[in-house]
Each structure stands twice: as structure tokens, then as C-alpha cells.
Design an enzyme around this catalytic site. Structure first.
Site, PDB file in Angstrom:
ATOM      1  N   GLY A  74       0.827  -1.197   0.000  1.00  0.00           N
ATOM      2  CA  GLY A  74       0.000   0.000   0.000  1.00  0.00           C
ATOM      3  C   GLY A  74       0.858   1.242   0.000  1.00  0.00           C
ATOM      4  CB  SER A  75       0.100   4.737   0.778  1.00  0.00           C
ATOM      5  OG  SER A  75      -0.300   4.701   2.132  1.00  0.00           O
ATOM      6  CB  THR A  76       5.385   5.522   1.484  1.00  0.00           C
ATOM      7  OG1 THR A  76       5.963   4.799   0.385  1.00  0.00           O
ATOM      8  CG2 THR A  76       6.498   5.889   2.454  1.00  0.00           C
ATOM      9  CD  GLU A  77      -0.669   9.309   4.618  1.00  0.00           C
ATOM     10  OE1 GLU A  77      -1.010   9.182   3.415  1.00  0.00           O
ATOM     11  OE2 GLU A  77      -1.309   9.966   5.443  1.00  0.00           O
ATOM     12  N   GLY A 104       2.392   2.495   5.404  1.00  0.00           N
ATOM     13  CA  GLY A 104       3.507   1.596   5.713  1.00  0.00           C
ATOM     14  C   GLY A 104       4.292   2.073   6.926  1.00  0.00           C
ATOM     15  CD  GLU A 121       5.282  -3.420  -3.573  1.00  0.00           C
ATOM     16  OE1 GLU A 121       5.732  -2.260  -3.648  1.00  0.00           O
ATOM     17  OE2 GLU A 121       4.360  -3.830  -4.275  1.00  0.00           O
ATOM     18  CD  GLU A 136       2.839   5.758  -5.211  1.00  0.00           C
ATOM     19  OE1 GLU A 136       2.563   5.731  -4.004  1.00  0.00           O
ATOM     20  OE2 GLU A 136       3.147   4.747  -5.871  1.00  0.00           O
TER      21      GLU A 136
END
Lengths: 512, 287
Positions: free
Chosen positions: A267-270, A272, A289, A420
């Protein structure tokens, strides 16, 4: 940047400064005026799904403890498709208990050989149900049927097939070490490749002897629930795979459950980062990921026509809802005018519309939320002074659709270059030297994937070594295979999925 | 009165191949096992941490571009130099109060462990890399690459061997590092830095700070330019703090502690592997 006509480009090439790669490569391509495609819709008549789905726990459908349901819509029509259970921590707890029991009582008692046969069954049954799954995927998520039919579903089956074979061969994967399963794996997957991400998560987990609690995304739960039916039909022992639906709260309940031994998140880095923080001090294993902002680098000595196709595939594949999308185009100055002209011309040929139409190249944006987010980035881009170009196609009146878009005149520090967007939006920057290209490519917190285009092999390898990303597509882009490890550097995540390396994060390694 | 007055050593830090004092100009007392003062060590602060990270970052590309063969020779060279100064390290451990027999064993094991890792540099991509038989017409291969800058938090037990056991796999994998030396027993670490300096290790590959962990762990593990953390401590508070700080920029964290660092089980390519990224390259196969 001044627009150049095709005539000027043709006349520039008469001098022979840059050689066309095919006799017609620089001919004007007025596809849109020449070609009109009749609608070719894939029939969805025979697709059936329930009006309401419960959780799939311990091999059975179980209604949510609090009795709350959510709704999934078709983003291309904005029509309701089905309701599904909203998982609470009590539901997650039941699922984790079922998974733990299955791990202790059945799954860990099986030999690798028997485990593998179950996983092979799942692969085969996905193949049998391929068309149905593809249509549902397109209805639920908005992706073109061409992609769900030719990419998502076949790759999902291939993933199960590949990892099935590992189940009884793990002694050959880790020299000098014995692989032991972890126990219960909590897995949270995104909405951009719902069934494929499920396969990436479940196949290696089962092959290594773990059991699973998986939560699909709240906008695309249907193929995961169809997969639950496949698990039942395949006779998979109860509780080995559990599917709990819901949104972020449900995911958080999985992450924070004390009896979950490993978390796999895409999913999103946020999000994560939030997950990584909440796992601090627990000793749980995790793989993340996350997002990306892939640089797609085109050198003057590249085959321009192939590169244009590559750029189109890199950014417009799956509406740009791809974590590894080539969303930053870096093109060498000498060919930038020519390449951008060709790119714009090629963008005119893209068909945006009904995901179920077999001619469609770009389907619907997955959800209202994502649609608004993309529109917001279009405004940000314009505010930052970038020049916007969109294909002139018309969009359906209903549903969430976005024209293929590119921004020129951007600088490295612009938000549309750094952040992104997760939509069909490409930024274009130029460079002069290979060093500049590498510098710009690496100037990002992300490092998931990148592309390089050149007909010079030594240059391809040199750039490939210096760009810091987990995947490097050379003279190609957005290719996937179960044997090929995938995953990011830096803030694009940690761990690998796919291939032999995808096994590492589902096992504890003990000395022989 | 002794015949000769002993020359006492000033223990400094090691940053960018030089031996500066702490930017803070402060020191702290290092004592032996009985509590007697042995020396003063630098009490580094977050400013020293920042300098060390800058140094590790600026030397990373150079270390990365060395051939695996060359990196192996450089690590072997560390062992060679250390062999020649073996007695210095044994004496230093004895001075800190450790038993002679154990000290000898500790230093010899450290030397052998360096040689073990020297031999791994040019085998990693053969053991951890793959050629992947993708179904489409592409040549596809995966190779390990270093992660970047690794923060190493060294434990107090077996202070010299544990330090070497943590640093060697990190640099063998092509990473650069910033080490927080043992708080109780930092002196062998500083002397080890002198060995690195005398070997062919390029400046900035290994950076070493001494001082109070409380004053450095937070800033080092939350630094945005650090890619990974190797924590040798079992302290729950520090483990949680490093995990939390890691999430600021998705650092990889590996907690690795040992009851007995002398055991050969603590030398393994799987420790190196924790600090490698896998890069997968695709190229079409066609005419």
C-alpha cells in the site's frame, strides 16, 4: 516548449542526424481520425455474486460480530455491486484464532509434498475460473478487461503454481539453513491489483507452511471473496486461509493482534510507516511493499518508437495505479522534442472508457477518493507552473475517468515530481549527461522501479547499476513474473515478493 | 618512582578517516571492571552523529564501486594489520579487567572472523543472486546490492569481538557505517579504528563514535540518511526506540545479540544478507 509539427521533424531528419528506426517511424500518425473502434464489450451476464458477503473464517462464511456492512461500487458506472462485512477487532480475533488452530492442528502437520498439492489445486482452479475472475476484477476495480484477463488473473494463477512447487523443496532454497514457518501471517493488500496481490501474499505464505488472515482493500473485496469460494471448492483445510473484509480499522486490528507472527503489507508509504511504527518492539516480522516514483530514462541512442511504447505502458498501464509506474520520464535533450511529439500523438490513440470493453486501454479510476486525489495533483501541477497536456479523448459521462496526462516544464523539486500520484499522470524532465540522469533518478525518497532505454548494452548495465531501485526494466517496462523478485529500496518498502527471495520473509532460518 | 613515566593515550573518535575529538569537547571516564579509571573517552553528541553520517554517505558510492575482489582484499588487510598488533589488543582487554586467556581467544577469533568475511565479498552474488526463468521473452536476473548506511549499536560484552562481528558483515556487503561503540568498554573500538586507518580501508567507510548511548541512539536511528540499523543490544527500550525511529523513513532493522560471541555460529552470510537489497533487472530477448 514550442510545439513542433511533424513536417519540421521530418525535415530535421533529412540531414541524417538521427536515424529513424523503421521506414515509417516518423510518419505522421493520425490514428484517431482513421480508426474508430466499434464497442466490443465482454459479456458479464453470467457473472453472479451475492448481494452481501460475510467474512470467510475457518472455512465458513461468518457474519460480522457487530453486524455492520460496507458497499463496493463499480467505479465505471458508480453502481452498487455488493455489500461486504466490516471487520472489527473481534472478527479479526476469530480469524486469527482459526488461523492459529489450523496452523497447529493441520497445516504444520502436513508434509511439504501434501501442502504443495493443495496450492497446485488453487492455481488450477483460478485458471478454471479465469474469465469470471477477470470480469469481476474489472467491474469492481475499473481496470480494463484486457489487463485483468491477460495480466492480473493469469499471473495470479502462475504465482500459486510457482510457489506450490517450492513447498517440498525448501531445503534447496537456503544453503546451510533449515526453513521453519512463522505461524499466522496477517496480510493487507491494495486495490490496484486485488487478486494478483492476494496471490503474491498467500502463495508464498502457504508454501512455507504458514496460515493466513488476509484483508482485501475496501474498494475491491470481490475477487478475494471469490477466492474464498475457490479455497472451499479446493478442499483447503479450514482456517488455513481466512479473509476478513473492511477498511483501515480492520487492517490495524490485524497488525496489532498479538498472535499474528508476521505482517505483509502492500500500500502507500504513509500507511507503511504507521504499520512499521506500531510493530515497534513486538519482534514481529514484516514486509512492506510501498509507493514509488519510478524514473524512466531515455537516452538519445534508444529506439525511439519502442521507447514511446514503453513510456505509454510504464505510466498508463492500469490507469497509472501502479506502485512501480514509470511516472517520471527523464529524456535526453537531443531527442526530447521528437519523443514528446510522438508521445502526444500516441496518447491520442489511447481508448479511455468502459473497462469491460476489450478495446479499452485506460479504464476507470478506482474510487471517488482516488479520483479527487488525482484531480488535486493536476491543480498542484498547474499551480507549480508546469505545462499540462491531455489527450483529446472524450470521457464517459458516468464513472470516474481521467484523460492520459503529461506535464512538461517541471523541476525536480516540484510536488508532482516528488510525490506519488497513482494515476495516469506523467512528468517529463530532460537531462544532458548520464550522470545528470542518475542524479535526478535517485533524487527521490522512493526506490521501487525504474527504466532505462538505450541500444547500447554497456550503457544499460552501467545505468542499471547506479540507479537505486529494486527493479530495473531495461528497454521494457512493467513486466512481472512469479519467478522474478519484486520490492523496493529506501522508502518504497522492505523485503521482496516473488522468486526465491520471496520465500525469505515467510520463514525463520535455523542452522542445519 | 618508576624508571619511566608511561605515555597515556588520548582516545578520540573516528570520522571520515580522521580522529577528531567530540564536537562537544566533553569526555567521560572509562573504568575497568573494578571501577578504576583507565582513560577518558569522547562523549559524542548528535552533532558528531551528523558529521559521521555525512562522512558515511559521501564515501558510499566509492565503496560501492569497488570490485568485490578489492573489498575482500581490503578486509583481509585489516586482519593482517590486526595480527601484527594482536598483543596491543590483548593488553587493552586485560587492562580493562578481562582475563588473559579470554582476551587472547577474543582477539584471535576477531582476526579469524575478519578473514571469514573477507572471503565472502565475491561470493555473495553467487549465493544470494539468481537468474530467473520468466515466462516471457526476457533475460531476468537478481543481484544483491548494499543497502547504504548502516547504524551499528555495539554491545558491551566481549567488546572487541562483538564489534568486529557486527562491522565485518556490514562492510563486506558493501555498506558504510556509523558505529556507537560500547559505552562501558569503548577503548578497543577506538584502537580498532586505528587499525582500520592503517589498513587500506578508504576514509569514511567505518565511522566510530564513543559516549553515552542515551545521547546518541535517538539521533542516529532517526537520521533520515541512515538506511538500516544493526542493533547488538537486548535492552527492550532501545529495541523499541530503534524500531520506532526506523519507521520515519522505512529503515531496515536487525536486532542481533549473542550469548557467546566466540561461537562460530555468529559468523554467517545470512547476517550480511540482512543488509543487502535485491535488484532485479529485465531485458528483452529478441533480434
Amino acid at each position: 516548449m514550442a510545439e513542433k509539427t511533424n513536417e519540421t521533424i521530418l525535415s530535421q531528419n533529412v540531414g541524417g542526424s538521427s536515424k529513424p528506426t523503421s521506414p515509417n517511424s516518423d510518419a505522421a500518425s493520425e490514428f484517431t481520425s482513421l480508426w474508430n473502434y466499434s464497442p466490443a464489450p465482454e459479456s458479464s451476464d453470467y457473472i453472479t455474486f451475492s448481494e452481501r458477503y460475510d467474512h470467510f473464517i475457518n472455512g465458513k462464511w461468518m457474519s460480522p460480530e457487530k453486524g455492520r456492512y460496507m458497499t463496493t461500487y463499480n467505479p465505471a458506472t458508480e453502481e452498487k455491486l455488493a455489500d461486504f462485512a466490516e471487520g472489527t477487532s473481534a472478527d479479526v480475533d476469530r480469524a486469527v484464532q482459526a488461523a492459529q488452530k489450523a496452523y497447529e492442528k493441520t497445516w504444520s502437520k502436513l508434509t511439504g509434498r501434501e501442502r504443495s498439492k493443495y496450492i497446485f489445486r488453487l492455481a488450477r482452479m483460478i485458471q478454471e475460473k479465469a474469465r469470471e475472475l477477470a470480469i469481476i476484477e474489472s467491474m469492481d476495480g475499473g481496470k480494463p478487461i484486457r489487463e485483468s484477463r491477460d495480466v492480473d488473473v493469469p499471473l495470479a494463477a502462475a504465482h500459486f503454481f510457482y510457489y506450490a512447487g517450492w513447498a517440498d523443496k525448501l531445503d534447496y532454497a537456503f544453503p546451510g539453513r533449515k526453513a521453519q514457518p512463522l505461524g499466522v501471517c496477517g496480510q493487507i493488500i491494495p486495490w490496484n491489483f486485488p487478486l494478483l496481490m492476494l496471490a503474491w501474499k498467500i502463495a508464498p505464505a502457504l508454501a512455507t507452511g504458514n496460515t493466513v488472515v488476509l484483508k482485501p482493500a475496501e474498494t475491491t473485496p470481490l475477487t478475494a471473496l471469490k477466492f474464498a469460494e475457490i479455497c472451499m471448492a479446493a478442499g483447503l483445510p479450514d482456517g488455513v486461509v481466512n479473509i476478513v473484509t473492511g477498511a483501515g480499522q480492520t487492517g490495524a486490528a490485524i497488525v496489532n493482534h498479538p498472535d499474528v507472527n508476521k505482517i505483509a503489507f502492500t500500500g502507500s508509504t504513509e500507511v507503511g510507516k504507521i504499520i512499521q511504527k506500531s510493530l515497534a518492539g513486538t519482534g514481529k516480522k514484516y514486509t512492506l511493499e510501498l509507493g514509488g516514483k519510478g524514473a524512466n530514462i531515455i537516452f538519445e541512442d534508444a529506439s525511439v518508437d519502442q521507447a514511446v511504447e514503453g513510456v505509454i505502458n510504464a505510466i498508463f498501464f492500469n490507469q497509472g495505479h501502479v506502485c512501480c509506474a514509470g511516472s517520471r520520464l527523464l529524456v535526453q535533450e537531443g531527442i526530447s522534442d521528437r519523443l514528446i511529439t510522438k508521445l502526444k500523438s500516441r496518447m491520442e490513440t489511447l481508448i479511455v472508457g468502459d473497462p469491460l470493453d476489450k478495446n479499452t486501454d485506460i479504464g476507470a479510476i478506482n474510487s471517488r477518493t482516488q479520483y479527487d486525489r488525482i484531480l488535486n495533483y493536476l491543480d498542484i501541477g498547474k499551480d507549480e507552473g508546469a505545462e499540462l497536456y491531455q489527450a483529446s479523448c472524450s470521457l464517459p459521462e458516468k464513472g470516474y475517468f481521467c484523460k492520459p496526462t503529461l506535464f512538461t516544464g517541471v523541476s525536480q523539486s516540484n510536488r508532482i515530481v516528488q510525490e506519488e500520484i497513482f494515476g495516469p499522470i506523467l512528468t517529463i524532465q530532460t537531462f544532458r549527461t548520464p550522470e545528470e540522469a542518475i542524479e535526478k533518478a535517485n533524487n527521490s525518497p522512493y526506490g521501487l522501479a525504474s527504466g532505462v532505454w538505450s541500444d547500447k548494452g554497456s550503457k544499460v548495465f552501467s545505468i542499471g547499476q547506479k540507479v537505486r531501485s529494486g527493479v530495473m526494466w531495461a528497454n521494457t517496462y512493467n513486466k512481472f513474473d512469479p519467478t522474478s523478485p519484486f520490492g523496493g529500496y529506501k522508502e518504497s518498502g522492505l523485503g521482496r515478493e516473488g522468486g526465491l527471495h520471496g520465500l525469505y520473509d515467510y520463514v525463520n532460518l535455523k542452522p542445519d | 618512582m618508576p624508571d619511566r613515566i608511561e605515555v597515556l593515550k588520548t582516545y578520540k573518535t573516528f570520522i571520515g578517516g580522521k580522529f577528531p575529538r567530540s564536537e562537544s569537547d566533553r569526555t567521560y571516564a572509562v573504568t575497568d571492571l573494578k571501577g578504576n579509571l583507565i582513560a577518558n573517552a569522547c562523549r559524542c553528541t548528535r552533532k558528531d552523529v551528523r558529521d559521521a553520517v555525512v562522512s558515511a554517505r559521501s564515501s558510499f558510492d566509492g565503496w560501492l564501486s569497488r570490485s568485490a575482489y578489492n573489498r575482500g582484499q581490503i578486509i583481509y588487510r585489516i586482519a593482517e594489520i590486526l595480527e601484527g598488533r594482536k598483543n596491543q589488543f590483548i593488553a587493552e582487554l586485560e587492562h580493562a579487567g578481562f582475563k588473559t586467556k579470554n582476551s587472547v581467544k577474543e582477539v584471535e577469533t576477531a582476526i579469524d572472523r575478519l578473514i571469514y568475511y573477507a572471503g565472502w565479498t565475491d561470493k555473495l552474488s553467487q549465493v544470494f543472486g539468481t537468474v530467473n526463468p520468466v515466462a516471457s521473452s526476457h533475460f531476468n536476473f537478481s543481484v544483491p546490492e548494499p543497502m547504504g548506511i548502516v547504524a551499528i549499536i555495539a554491545p558491551d560484552e566481549t567488546p572487541f569481538l562483538s564489534l568486529v562481528s557486527l562491522v565485518a558483515p556490514i562492510i563486506a556487503g558493501g555498506n558504510t557505517c556509523v558505529i556507537l561503540a560500547s559505552e562501558k568498554n569503548p577503548l578497543p573500538a577506538v584502537s580498532f579504528a586505528e587499525v582500520l586507518h592503517a589498513s587500506d580501508v578508504p576514509a569514511g567507510i567505518v565511522n566510530l563514535l564513543t559516549g553515552y548511548r542515551d545521547e546518541m541512539v535517538d539521533s542516529l536511528t532517526s537520521h533520515m540518511d541512515v538506511n538500516a540499523i544493526l542493533n547488538g543490544l537486548t535492552d527492550k527500550k532501545i529495541m523499541k526506540l530503534t524500531d520506532e525511529n526506523a519507521s520515519i523513513n522505512i529503515k531496515r532493522v536487525y536486532h542481533y545479540s549473542a550469548e557467546n560471541w566466540l561461537d562460530n555460529i555468529h559468523e554467517s552470510p545470512y547476517i550480511i544478507q540482512q543488509f543487502l537489497e535485491i535488484k532485479t533487472t529485465w531485458h528483452p530477448v529478441s533480434v
